[in-house]
Design an enzyme around this catalytic site. Structure first.
Site: not given
Length: 135
Positions: A98-100, A126
């Site tokens: 995952y990332c932003r 996220i």
């Protein structure tokens, strides 16, 4: 007579070159596992299943420090190159990325698959994670 030999030699070289490149492309393409995108709910279900997982946050260290998913490792997308990151030694591990917002996680997942990881799942950003984070 020598012109015929030169022409035949050129044809042979071209045929071998085309044949080799075709085989090379099939090998490279055929070995990478497929890219898979899953939802935050599916990721949470996997996390709660008791299955051994590696959760990878591919944001910058500063973003990671500001808040991340419990138990995740920080392996910034920019650090993933053409060889396996030292934090991810098992190419067959189930890895949740995952990332932003989901852009970097898709890039990182595809890079990991290209390196040879076999079970990488991208669950986006996220900002769409409705569950608890560590701050």
């Amino acid at each position: 007579m020598s012109k015929i030999y030169i022409i035949l030699l050129i044809i042979l070289v071209v045929v071998l070159f085309v044949s080799f490149n075709g085989r090379q492309a099939k090998t490279t393409t055929g070995t990478a596992a497929p890219y898979k995108k899953i939802s935050a709910q599916e990721a949470m279900n996997l996390m709660q299943s008791g299955q051994t997982l590696t959760i990878v946050d591919v944001r910058t260290p500063a973003e990671f420090a500001a808040g991340h998913i419990q138990g995740s490792l920080n392996v910034p997308n920019e650090t993933i190159g053409s060889s396996a990151p030292s934090a991810l030694p098992d190419l067959d591990a189930t890895i949740l990325v995952y990332c932003r917002s989901g852009a970097r996680s898709a890039q990182a997942a595809k890079k990991l698959l290209a390196i040879g990881y076999t079970n990488v799942l991208d669950f986006g950003g996220i900002i769409n994670w409705p569950y608890e984070v560590v701050r």
